[in-house]
Design a protein around this motif. Structure first.
Motif, PDB file in Angstrom:
ATOM      1  N   SER A 324       0.939  -1.146  -0.117  1.00 25.63           N
ATOM      2  CA  SER A 324      -0.144   0.133   0.060  1.00 25.63           C
ATOM      3  C   SER A 324       1.030   1.299   0.086  1.00 25.63           C
ATOM      4  O   SER A 324       2.033   1.229   0.774  1.00 25.63           O
ATOM      5  CB  SER A 324      -1.053  -0.011   1.304  1.00 25.63           C
ATOM      6  N   LEU A 516      -5.571  -8.920  -3.638  1.00 25.49           N
ATOM      7  CA  LEU A 516      -5.173  -7.542  -3.019  1.00 25.49           C
ATOM      8  C   LEU A 516      -5.315  -6.665  -4.270  1.00 25.49           C
ATOM      9  O   LEU A 516      -4.708  -6.776  -5.320  1.00 25.49           O
ATOM     10  CB  LEU A 516      -3.956  -7.306  -2.192  1.00 25.49           C
ATOM     11  N   LYS A 518      -6.035  -2.172  -5.498  1.00 20.68           N
ATOM     12  CA  LYS A 518      -5.845  -0.854  -4.785  1.00 20.68           C
ATOM     13  C   LYS A 518      -7.221  -0.187  -4.382  1.00 20.68           C
ATOM     14  O   LYS A 518      -8.284  -0.426  -5.138  1.00 20.68           O
ATOM     15  CB  LYS A 518      -5.510   0.192  -6.022  1.00 20.68           C
ATOM     16  N   THR A 519      -7.271   0.441  -3.270  1.00 20.05           N
ATOM     17  CA  THR A 519      -8.275   0.971  -2.762  1.00 20.05           C
ATOM     18  C   THR A 519      -8.085   2.192  -1.866  1.00 20.05           C
ATOM     19  O   THR A 519      -7.109   2.265  -1.464  1.00 20.05           O
ATOM     20  CB  THR A 519      -9.170  -0.099  -2.040  1.00 20.05           C
ATOM     21  N   TRP A 522      -7.983   2.010   3.603  1.00 18.99           N
ATOM     22  CA  TRP A 522      -6.908   1.360   4.193  1.00 18.99           C
ATOM     23  C   TRP A 522      -7.336  -0.057   4.762  1.00 18.99           C
ATOM     24  O   TRP A 522      -6.708  -0.914   4.646  1.00 18.99           O
ATOM     25  CB  TRP A 522      -6.155   2.071   5.440  1.00 18.99           C
ATOM     26  N   SER A 525      -7.795  -2.940   2.479  1.00 17.87           N
ATOM     27  CA  SER A 525      -6.530  -3.554   1.763  1.00 17.87           C
ATOM     28  C   SER A 525      -6.283  -4.685   2.886  1.00 17.87           C
ATOM     29  O   SER A 525      -5.973  -5.776   2.613  1.00 17.87           O
ATOM     30  CB  SER A 525      -5.416  -2.647   2.055  1.00 17.87           C
ATOM     31  N   TYR A 528      -8.847  -7.506   1.997  1.00 16.87           N
ATOM     32  CA  TYR A 528      -8.476  -8.420   0.737  1.00 16.87           C
ATOM     33  C   TYR A 528      -7.222  -9.461   1.323  1.00 16.87           C
ATOM     34  O   TYR A 528      -7.225 -10.505   0.829  1.00 16.87           O
ATOM     35  CB  TYR A 528      -7.769  -7.381  -0.356  1.00 16.87           C
ATOM     36  N   HIS A 529      -6.209  -8.888   2.135  1.00 13.22           N
ATOM     37  CA  HIS A 529      -5.189  -9.712   2.737  1.00 13.22           C
ATOM     38  C   HIS A 529      -5.959 -10.801   3.455  1.00 13.22           C
ATOM     39  O   HIS A 529      -5.231 -12.034   3.337  1.00 13.22           O
ATOM     40  CB  HIS A 529      -4.304  -8.939   3.280  1.00 13.22           C
TER      41      HIS A 529
END
Length: 646
Positions: A324, A516, A518-519, A522, A525, A528-529
């Motif tokens: 990120s 993962l 882009k978003t 925070w 993120s 998704y992880h």
């Protein structure tokens, strides 16, 4: 001071400061080792005063740079959606980056082909005076050669709290979705849905079109598309629904419209927005929780990882970066990692299969008075003897290794092995032939130096200095001809290379098909992880169970494809003999199916006759009569729950 003069001053001090950080001597690399003053060409007092003056100058320079830089946006919150956001690949960096925004945890730890290789650092014209060394003195006569015998230490007796391996019934036959739901259970999905619907309704207040709640089916389809996007990569999310010759992907549009997917993306929220508002009001106080927005899923995933699998004897701890470049206070920079910018996690993984058993997110330096250094605290937090058991062998890299840590782990019946930084062991760069070994002992600690292409320094609590092992290297001779030669090698180096890669293996499995993307938020993120962790751990459980039953496991790609079909409801129907995964117990008691011996009879799993009896643990129908004791045959011929302990 004009801008030109300021930049020249910054660059001059930055070069001197970066040289100190590269040599492992910054305050961020604290492993609770005592600071010692080395005698150089000048007196110790003058060297120490020069260091203090440099730090004071850096602090004063930070105040000047603050006037030229924008204020940090620590929240990173925005009301925009992920759909129409196309961020820069490499965002602009502020002038002060690299000078004053040094990560609280060291960014200088690196791993090369040989562990703990001592890389030569070219100085900037001055000799550094402060180094962190061992809390005892090391002289040249203390080192011993490989020819001198070493007493082999007492080897650990492996006594885990649970049987190592998958903590499920060995005879259970589970689908990819059932493995995945061990981590994303129905209660977890229900919590995410409630918080997302509440957040979506709040954002739609005052709009003409009312908010439509997300259903469980919609959320499962959303997860299916998220995992599907890890298999097939497109530059933007809308490309998956484009109708063109180049972008012709019928599957996403078949299971969910692009508008619905983007609507769920915009509303995805892991915590209660009312609790978030209360927590935001505490910002700047000790009660403020920086992980409040991910806490519900964060705790559930950690608990599920620990309960579904128990590690084998060899384990490893290392850092993991969640990529990120968002402007957020949790973001870290680690220049020697493949992923340099992102959120840092400390992970304990099984060295054999790469299963992520436990992890926690690094929030920055806190409770400095009680802390003994992030490297010490992270290992002691993850290597919990109460949850693991006794006799484990832990492998760590040079960021974590310290005599105090290894001794405290040994007191908890956890043995450790790791690489050591050269400036912590009083390493002397004497020329020695390749394969040369020297060592010394300090109480229960063994320190070994091995000459490979570079110098390798190791510390261990369960290894012998040398036991006759050799390693093959391709060496160029004096005549210019390359040839394979055998060189002696310490057993600590061999075991380290074999068992240290547990976290690296887990990272590799995640990186092949990572979901993962882009978003702007925070916490998404991390969502998704967490999906990545759940899928990879579920895949590892599938592999372990298949090998226990002498079956060929699916590849990770085939496993993810089957999981996508099941989540979207487009996959094949699984046979009725598949049972829900249940945690294993020591008792396999028989019981009547309907409470009466003449009712509810079912076909026996091992023969063609019908029986009213079933195993309470295995959930399998079996005959249990004198002339047909299929119940005993089933449990004797089934796979053993015991795993090999190393």
């Amino acid at each position: 001071m004009d801008v030109t003069t300021k930049d020249e001053c910054v660059n001059g001090i930055k070069e001197e400061y970066d040289d100190t950080v590269e040599n492992g001597e910054s305050s961020g690399n604290d492993n609770n080792l005592d600071e010692t003053i080395e005698l150089g060409d000048s007196s110790a007092e003058s060297d120490a005063s020069s260091v203090d003056s440099k730090e004071e100058l850096l602090d004063n320079l930070d105040l000047v740079l603050d006037q030229f830089s924008d204020p940090d946006d620590d929240d990173g919150y925005d009301d925009g959606d992920d759909a129409d956001w196309n961020p820069e690949v490499t965002p602009r960096k502020k002038k002060r980056t690299g000078l004053s925004s040094v990560s609280p945890s060291p960014a200088t730890s690196s791993r090369t082909a040989s562990p703990a290789s001592v890389q030569s650092k070219k100085g900037k014209g001055r000799k550094s005076s402060v180094s962190r060394s061992l809390p005892f003195s090391i002289s040249e006569h203390k080192w011993k050669s490989a020819d001198e015998p070493d007493i082999e230490p007492t080897q650990p007796i492996f006594r885990p709290r649970l049987t190592p391996g998958v903590q499920l019934v060995s005879n259970a036959s589970c689908s990819p979705l059932q493995y995945f739901e061990l981590f994303f259970s129905k209660s977890v999905m229900r919590t995410i849905l409630e918080n997302s619907n509440a957040y979506g309704a709040m954002r739609h207040k005052g709009k003409e079109k009312p908010w439509q709640d997300i259903s469980v089916k919609d959320f499962k389809t959303f997860l299916a598309l998220v995992i599907y996007m890890g298999l097939l990569k497109c530059f933007t999310l809308t490309d998956y629904w484009r109708k063109s010759d180049i972008y012709s992907l019928p599957y996403p549009a078949q299971i969910m419209s692009g508008r619905t997917f983007l609507r769920i993306c915009a509303a995805l929220h892991l915590s209660d927005h009312k609790v978030d508002a209360e927590n935001d009001a505490k910002k700047g106080t000790p009660e403020y929780d920086r992980l409040c927005r991910i806490k519900p899923l964060y705790q559930d995933i950690r608990d599920a990882c620990r309960s579904s699998f128990h590690p084998f004897q060899n384990i490893s701890i290392d850092e993991r970066m969640v990529a990120s470049k968002a402007r957020h206070g949790l973001k870290q920079y680690m220049k020697n990692k493949p992923t340099k910018w992102g959120y840092k996690l400390f992970v304990l993984a099984d060295s054999l299969c790469g299963y992520t058993w436990d992890f926690f997110i690094y929030e920055g330096k806190m409770n400095v008075e009680q802390s003994k250094g992030i490297s010490y605290d992270s290992v002691m937090s993850l290597a919990n003897a109460r949850l693991l058991g006794a006799g484990y062998k832990l492998f760590v890299d040079n960021f974590y290794t310290s005599p105090k840590l290894f001794r405290d782990l040994l007191a908890k019946k956890i043995w450790a092995c790791g690489t050591v930084r050269a400036n912590r062991i009083g390493h002397s760069k004497k020329l020695a032939p390749r394969g040369n070994i020297r060592w010394f002992r300090e109480d229960d600690l063994l320190f070994v130096e091995w000459k490979d292409k570079r110098d390798v320094l190791m510390c261990s609590t369960f290894h012998k200095a040398f036991n006759g092992d050799t390693i093959k290297r391709n060496v160029k001779g004096a005549d210019g001809v390359w040839a394979i030669q055998d060189f002696p090698v310490p057993p600590a180096v061999l075991d380290y290379n074999k068992h240290m890669g547990g976290v690296d293996l887990s990272d590799a499995l995640i990186g092949y098909y990572t979901v993962l993307h882009k978003t702007r938020k925070w916490y998404r993120s991390f969502f998704y992880h967490f999906v990545d962790i759940a899928v990879v751990n579920a895949f590892i459980l599938h592999q372990q169970m298949a090998r226990m039953k002498n079956q060929k496991p699916l590849t990770q790609k085939a496993f993810r494809e089957a999981l996508v079909r099941e989540l979207a409801g487009t996959g094949p129907e699984y046979t009725s003999d598949r049972t829900e995964p249940a945690h294993s117990t020591d008792s396999h008691l028989p019981k009547y199916i309907r409470g009466h011996s003449t009712l509810g009879r079912r076909k026996c799993k091992m023969c063609t006759h019908k029986t009213p009896v079933m195993c309470e643990t295995c959930q399998v129908h079996l005959c249990f009569v004198p002339n047909r004791d299929c119940y005993s045959k089933w449990h004797k011929s089934g796979p053993s729950d015991e795993s090999d302990s190393e």
